[in-house]
Design a protein around this motif. Structure first.
Motif, PDB file in Angstrom:
ATOM      1  N   ARG A 192       0.818  -1.204   0.000  1.00 42.71           N
ATOM      2  CA  ARG A 192       0.000   0.000   0.000  1.00 42.71           C
ATOM      3  C   ARG A 192       0.861   1.268   0.000  1.00 42.71           C
ATOM      4  O   ARG A 192       0.327   2.368   0.111  1.00 42.71           O
ATOM      5  CB  ARG A 192      -0.941   0.005   1.209  1.00 42.71           C
ATOM      6  CG  ARG A 192      -2.012  -1.056   1.122  1.00 42.71           C
ATOM      7  CD  ARG A 192      -3.104  -0.839   2.152  1.00 42.71           C
ATOM      8  NE  ARG A 192      -4.135  -1.848   2.039  1.00 42.71           N
ATOM      9  CZ  ARG A 192      -5.144  -1.817   1.173  1.00 42.71           C
ATOM     10  NH1 ARG A 192      -5.238  -0.823   0.328  1.00 42.71           N
ATOM     11  NH2 ARG A 192      -6.033  -2.781   1.128  1.00 42.71           N
ATOM     12  N   ALA A 193       2.152   1.110  -0.106  1.00 45.23           N
ATOM     13  CA  ALA A 193       3.034   2.276  -0.097  1.00 45.23           C
ATOM     14  C   ALA A 193       3.136   2.869  -1.497  1.00 45.23           C
ATOM     15  O   ALA A 193       3.184   2.134  -2.495  1.00 45.23           O
ATOM     16  CB  ALA A 193       4.416   1.879   0.409  1.00 45.23           C
ATOM     17  N   ASN A 194       3.192   4.184  -1.571  1.00 44.29           N
ATOM     18  CA  ASN A 194       3.424   4.834  -2.858  1.00 44.29           C
ATOM     19  C   ASN A 194       4.888   5.260  -2.952  1.00 44.29           C
ATOM     20  O   ASN A 194       5.698   5.007  -2.047  1.00 44.29           O
ATOM     21  CB  ASN A 194       2.470   6.002  -3.060  1.00 44.29           C
ATOM     22  CG  ASN A 194       2.601   7.073  -1.981  1.00 44.29           C
ATOM     23  OD1 ASN A 194       3.670   7.261  -1.398  1.00 44.29           O
ATOM     24  ND2 ASN A 194       1.519   7.780  -1.713  1.00 44.29           N
ATOM     25  N   ALA A 195       5.220   5.932  -4.041  1.00 41.61           N
ATOM     26  CA  ALA A 195       6.624   6.289  -4.266  1.00 41.61           C
ATOM     27  C   ALA A 195       7.123   7.293  -3.239  1.00 41.61           C
ATOM     28  O   ALA A 195       8.308   7.277  -2.862  1.00 41.61           O
ATOM     29  CB  ALA A 195       6.787   6.845  -5.678  1.00 41.61           C
ATOM     30  N   ARG A 196       6.232   8.161  -2.771  1.00 38.50           N
ATOM     31  CA  ARG A 196       6.656   9.124  -1.753  1.00 38.50           C
ATOM     32  C   ARG A 196       6.997   8.418  -0.440  1.00 38.50           C
ATOM     33  O   ARG A 196       7.878   8.876   0.289  1.00 38.50           O
ATOM     34  CB  ARG A 196       5.566  10.172  -1.540  1.00 38.50           C
ATOM     35  CG  ARG A 196       5.384  11.096  -2.735  1.00 38.50           C
ATOM     36  CD  ARG A 196       4.420  12.226  -2.456  1.00 38.50           C
ATOM     37  NE  ARG A 196       4.276  13.097  -3.609  1.00 38.50           N
ATOM     38  CZ  ARG A 196       3.524  14.176  -3.647  1.00 38.50           C
ATOM     39  NH1 ARG A 196       2.830  14.533  -2.553  1.00 38.50           N
ATOM     40  NH2 ARG A 196       3.446  14.921  -4.742  1.00 38.50           N
ATOM     41  N   ASP A 197       6.316   7.344  -0.145  1.00 33.16           N
ATOM     42  CA  ASP A 197       6.664   6.563   1.049  1.00 33.16           C
ATOM     43  C   ASP A 197       8.080   6.008   0.933  1.00 33.16           C
ATOM     44  O   ASP A 197       8.839   6.007   1.907  1.00 33.16           O
ATOM     45  CB  ASP A 197       5.671   5.415   1.238  1.00 33.16           C
ATOM     46  CG  ASP A 197       4.301   5.892   1.679  1.00 33.16           C
ATOM     47  OD1 ASP A 197       4.226   6.902   2.394  1.00 33.16           O
ATOM     48  OD2 ASP A 197       3.303   5.240   1.311  1.00 33.16           O
ATOM     49  N   LEU A 198       8.434   5.545  -0.265  1.00 35.22           N
ATOM     50  CA  LEU A 198       9.789   5.017  -0.450  1.00 35.22           C
ATOM     51  C   LEU A 198      10.829   6.126  -0.310  1.00 35.22           C
ATOM     52  O   LEU A 198      11.903   5.906   0.257  1.00 35.22           O
ATOM     53  CB  LEU A 198       9.910   4.344  -1.825  1.00 35.22           C
ATOM     54  CG  LEU A 198       8.960   3.176  -2.108  1.00 35.22           C
ATOM     55  CD1 LEU A 198       9.442   2.398  -3.339  1.00 35.22           C
ATOM     56  CD2 LEU A 198       8.819   2.235  -0.922  1.00 35.22           C
ATOM     57  N   ARG A 199      10.509   7.304  -0.807  1.00 35.91           N
ATOM     58  CA  ARG A 199      11.449   8.412  -0.637  1.00 35.91           C
ATOM     59  C   ARG A 199      11.559   8.811   0.826  1.00 35.91           C
ATOM     60  O   ARG A 199      12.633   9.205   1.293  1.00 35.91           O
ATOM     61  CB  ARG A 199      11.001   9.628  -1.463  1.00 35.91           C
ATOM     62  CG  ARG A 199      11.144   9.487  -2.964  1.00 35.91           C
ATOM     63  CD  ARG A 199      12.535   9.156  -3.449  1.00 35.91           C
ATOM     64  NE  ARG A 199      13.566  10.064  -2.975  1.00 35.91           N
ATOM     65  CZ  ARG A 199      14.817  10.080  -3.433  1.00 35.91           C
ATOM     66  NH1 ARG A 199      15.179   9.222  -4.386  1.00 35.91           N
ATOM     67  NH2 ARG A 199      15.715  10.909  -2.951  1.00 35.91           N
ATOM     68  N   SER A 200      10.467   8.708   1.575  1.00 41.94           N
ATOM     69  CA  SER A 200      10.533   8.982   3.017  1.00 41.94           C
ATOM     70  C   SER A 200      11.458   7.986   3.704  1.00 41.94           C
ATOM     71  O   SER A 200      12.227   8.361   4.608  1.00 41.94           O
ATOM     72  CB  SER A 200       9.128   8.901   3.632  1.00 41.94           C
ATOM     73  OG  SER A 200       8.301   9.922   3.123  1.00 41.94           O
ATOM     74  N   LEU A 201      11.389   6.740   3.307  1.00 45.62           N
ATOM     75  CA  LEU A 201      12.316   5.738   3.846  1.00 45.62           C
ATOM     76  C   LEU A 201      13.746   6.110   3.483  1.00 45.62           C
ATOM     77  O   LEU A 201      14.654   6.049   4.333  1.00 45.62           O
ATOM     78  CB  LEU A 201      11.948   4.361   3.299  1.00 45.62           C
ATOM     79  CG  LEU A 201      12.911   3.214   3.640  1.00 45.62           C
ATOM     80  CD1 LEU A 201      13.052   3.046   5.151  1.00 45.62           C
ATOM     81  CD2 LEU A 201      12.445   1.909   2.995  1.00 45.62           C
TER      82      LEU A 201
END
Length: 933
Positions: A406-415
């Motif tokens: 359920r993660a989007n690309a912005r979630d990955l950048r936050s990581l």
């Protein structure tokens, strides 16, 4: 909740006549008959029939209708882009919500687009950031007893707790219902499922009890479920009942995610079609059980409640650890608020958990204190760490979303951005001295490979949508770069086309444009239509112009659109691959999150200690004294951590409780600080066992196993219990469960009944706590005769808060001192509170009359001037008592001729004309005691 949320009867009767879409809705309602189904239709979630009427009423949205071959029926919908706010309202109204998403694109298969429940949203299983409080866990619980139980209280009960958003997973058990009830209060779950032989009255009223398949609690089935998450459950857990609750709870968590047969698609991957039956790309589920497994739940912690300082619901409320008791006033006036200087959500939750479960073992406490002390003394390191930690995102919930797809690309950048600060955090800890900080240094894995994967694969500022391109970085994938190049070259050709065609046709106003319906076109205004070349094909007629297309333009359009569509599809698959690769590192991310959470909580405690002049407490090992009590609490200049922040000034006070003096009887007027003093002692003890510095100049104490409180008056109207009954219930719990390692706070026990009964109960309780329980006790009371117990009980002593009289007023100094108070000053307090003068004066008259009746001494003597205020020595407006009330007068026990010479001499020496009433009564009481010796 409405008892029937399944499909309406009329719809069920006509199922075979329903349209394919409405048949889908009917079947999902039948399958999820305990939830309100929100059914995706284009850009909206819709409810139909009776569910639509309820939804429209609760959400205050328009109720419309839909008509098909079976007739007309109500319909109500909410926009998908803003669904969370509406869902929150439904949850607050007591509903569970089943979200049915479109899980395939139009045209992928003949007929209506497939929909499936992808998540069941309930109060205890929230994963949406918009619905969650970032600073605390949100637990769902499972409770069960032994299925072969005889129904006796000594049978084992097991409790499991799971935060679906973070993966925190805990389990415990006990043969005492009260222990499980205390643990439920400690963690305050939002929701619970209940198995065999589990009393639901152990759950708070705020906890939603959800019916769930009882077969999931069966030992073999539960163990099969649990074994998918935990290796060798039999070795980790203490009993079959613990296995039962853990397995059932995981089964419930899988259920709310959406069954394997239902399909799975991310919440960020939904958008609407133009006719209500279309959808963007979905993720079809395999039929294997792996599809519902929650990969991010990797650790199960089995704990014994006796490993931590026990705090029941009453103590949690009385000490205002997480919620203020006052209906009005500061909402942040709680212990967690004054301690929480954390920089990120991870640290905030960790700090709350430490406050919720203070430690018992001095060695573990000292390990935290060592870290706090080092961080407190090293200002530069502490401030640098705090600044670094402010850039840390909520890794626990991030990796949960990534694992649930359920993660989007912005979630990955936050990581990625979080991982980017880890090297700096490690550098700040490189020269640490204490073992705890060095251990954290080693555990701070920068996850360089994950960071590089995200950095190379995801653009720095990606869009929210992950199905429409623009998220994969150039250079990451050769095929994607080729498709993008094709699309770019085609667009460049089209950009140049306008200039070429203007020059070729001589039409200066010619324009090349694009829309999503007709694609690319050449637009020519009506006055220039005679100059249109023969190879132009008319595509659209407008009021003032015509739009055309050429064979070459159509070819380029097909090339561009085809390349863009293939690029978007390929980009989406690349994103899913990156997301899956990160999900494979879930345990490493969780270990990093755990280390960062601990570090942030320690930095917060150090920051508070430095800002507010807290001291390091000295922890003592338990040593049993001669009377069986091993507790020692010595506090110099102690302060209430919350009250000192909310008032302009605060008077520190000492506390000295030892095995030899462990029961303090505290007297003094209202508003003098008795309740504050008792709470501050308890909070200082609790803070010390959290591993925090404490608000004092010095503190030395033995860890306490449990804190009991009977502080403040309240009733239970719904339960039919008066204030006095609530008080007696709480006292019964204390007297049954306290022991010599408990700290007990009692405030005004016995005030809710008659004076004689209240005094008798208070004295009996005091004697029992002293003689039979051996608990370290602070007992604040207006029953002044109780102070005599300080002489009668070996380990009891009296304390009082000093008051200074100034004319008709009293001044509270808030200083505690040895000995008993001379009175309660109730009428004086009423004056300060603003009670009308006529009521105050009448009160003065009444208490004078009462004092004269009880003592047989006129209080209106003296020099014939204005009468002194006697209210400090007699019954006060809040139920306090005179030191002489209910005691025999001097003449009852001794004739004047039998008075010893020394007592007679003292009587003769008294200057009665210059004694205040309270001083006269105090002298009479002292002389009476001399006669009794």
């Amino acid at each position: 909740m409405d008892p029937a949320l399944g499909p309406p009867e009329k719809m069920a009767e006509k199922r075979d006549e329903l349209t394919p879409m409405m048949r889908q809705y009917h079947d999902l309602c039948a399958r999820y008959d305990d939830a309100l189904v929100l059914f995706q239709v284009g850009d909206f979630y819709e409810a139909f029939c009776g569910a639509a009427e309820r939804t429209a009423r609760l959400l205050e949205i328009a109720l419309t209708s839909r008509e098909d071959s079976t007739g007309e029926y109500p319909m109500a919908g909410i926009p998908i882009d803003n669904a969370e706010s509406y869902i929150e309202t439904l949850l607050e109204a007591g509903y569970r919500v089943a979200v049915a998403d479109q899980v395939e694109e139009p045209g992928e298969s003949p007929g209506v687009v497939e929909r499936a429940v992808t998540r069941v949203i309930t109060p205890g299983t929230l994963t949406e950031d918009e619905l969650l409080a970032s600073d605390d866990n949100n637990f769902v619980a499972a409770l069960a007893g032994d299925p072969h139980s005889s129904g006796q209280t000594e049978d084992e009960l097991a409790l499991a707790l799971l935060d679906v958003s973070t993966g925190d997973f805990l389990a415990t058990s006990s043969s005492a219902n009260e222990t499980i009830a205390d643990e439920v209060s400690r963690f305050d779950p939002s929701e619970a499922i209940v198995g065999p032989n589990a009393p639901t009255d152990l759950l708070p009223e705020t906890c939603m009890v959800t019916p769930f398949d009882p077969n999931t609690f069966e030992r073999e089935r539960a163990e099969d479920t649990l074994s998918q998450y935990v290796r060798n459950p039999d070795a980790l857990l203490a009993s079959a009942v613990e296995i039962s609750v853990c397995g059932a709870l995981l089964a419930y968590a899988e259920y709310v995610r959406g069954g394997a047969h239902e399909g799975e698609r991310g919440e960020d991957e939904r958008s609407g079609g133009d006719d209500g039956d279309g959808a963007n790309r979905g993720e079809s589920a395999d039929t294997s059980s792996e599809e519902t497994r929650l990969e991010y739940i990797t650790h199960l912690t089995r704990y014994d409640p006796r490993e931590y300082l026990l705090l029941d619901a009453v103590a949690l409320e009385s000490l205002e650890l997480f919620e203020p008791r006052a209906v009005q006033g500061r909402e942040d006036a709680t212990l967690v608020d004054v301690l929480d200087e954390t920089a990120c959500a991870l640290g905030g939750r960790r700090l709350r958990d430490w406050i919720r479960r203070p430690l018992l073992e001095p060695r573990r406490i000292d390990a935290r204190l060592d870290a706090v002390e080092e961080l407190q003394s090293d200002v530069q390191t502490r401030e640098s760490l705090h600044d670094d930690l402010r850039a840390v995102y909520d890794l626990e919930r991030l990796i949960g979303r990534i694992s649930r797809e359920r993660a989007n690309a912005r979630d990955l950048r936050s990581l990625h951005d979080t991982l980017a600060v880890v090297p700096d955090v490690r550098e700040n800890l490189a020269d640490a001295d204490c073992e705890r900080l060095l251990d954290l240094h080693e555990r701070l894995d920068p996850l360089a490979d994950v960071r590089e994967l995200i950095d190379g694969g995801i653009v720095s500022d990606p869009p929210i949508e992950i199905t429409e391109g623009g998220i994969i970085a150039d250079g990451y994938d050769e095929h994607l770069d080729e498709l993008r190049s094709t699309a770019r070259d085609g667009k460049q050709w089209i950009d140049d086309l306008e200039d070429r065609e203007r020059e070729r046709t001589g039409i200066d106003s010619l324009k090349v444009g694009y829309n999503s319906v007709h694609g690319y076109y050449i637009e020519v205004t009506n006055p220039n239509l005679e100059s249109v070349p023969e190879n132009y094909e008319r595509r659209q007629t407008l009021k003032n112009s015509e739009r055309f297309v050429t064979p070459e333009l159509k070819e380029r359009e097909d090339q561009i659109v085809g390349a863009e569509e293939r690029a978007d599809e390929h980009e989406y698959e690349l994103f899913r691959e990156i997301r899956r690769r990160i999900a494979d590192e879930v345990e490493r991310v969780q270990d990093l999150a755990d280390a960062l959470a601990t570090l942030d909580a320690l930095v917060s405690l150090a920051d508070v200690a430095a800002q507010y002049d807290y001291c390091r407490p000295e922890l003592l090992e338990h040593e049993t004294g001669d009377d069986g009590s091993g507790l020692e609490i010595e506090i110099d200049g102690g302060r209430h951590p919350v009250v000192e922040r909310t008032q302009e000034s605060f008077v520190p006070n000492d506390a000295q409780l030892t095995p030899e003096q462990r029961l303090a009887i505290i007297t003094g007027p209202n508003m003098s600080g008795k309740s504050t003093y008792m709470r501050q002692v308890a909070q200082i003890v609790l803070l010390a066992q959290v591993g925090s510095f404490v608000p004092a100049t010095a503190a030395r104490l033995t860890p306490v196993d449990r804190i009991f409180t009977r502080v403040g008056a309240s009733d239970d109207i719904a339960g039919g219990r008066s204030t006095f009954m609530v008080e007696m219930d709480e006292l019964a719990t204390i007297l049954e469960e306290a022991d010599e390692r408990s700290l007990v706070l009692l405030d005004e026990v016995g005030r809710g009944t008659s004076t004689a009964d209240g005094l008798a109960i208070a004295q009996a309780i005091t004697e029992h706590l002293h003689d039979d329980v051996g608990a370290t006790t602070l007992f604040a009371t207006h029953h002044h005769p109780l102070t005599e117990l300080a002489d009668d009980l070996e380990s009891a002593f009296a304390l009082h808060f000093e008051v200074e009289r100034c004319d008709d007023d009293v001044v509270f100094h808030h200083d505690i001192a040895p000995g008993a108070a001379t009175g309660s000053y109730g009428v004086a307090v009423a004056t300060v509170a603003g009670v009308p003068d006529e009521v105050v004066e009448r009160s003065r008259e009444l208490v004078v009359d009462a004092a004269e009746r009880d003592s047989g001494v006129s209080l209106e003597g003296g020099d014939g001037g204005e009468r002194d205020d006697p209210t400090s020595a007699v019954a006060s407006a809040d139920g306090g008592e005179s030191p002489v009330e209910s005691r025999p007068s001097l003449g009852d026990e001794a004739d004047a001729d039998e008075v010893p010479a020394d007592v007679a001499d003292e009587l003769r020496a008294l200057d009665l004309a210059h004694l205040t009433p309270v001083e006269a009564l105090t002298e009479l009481d002292r002389l009476k005691r001399l006669l009794e010796e």
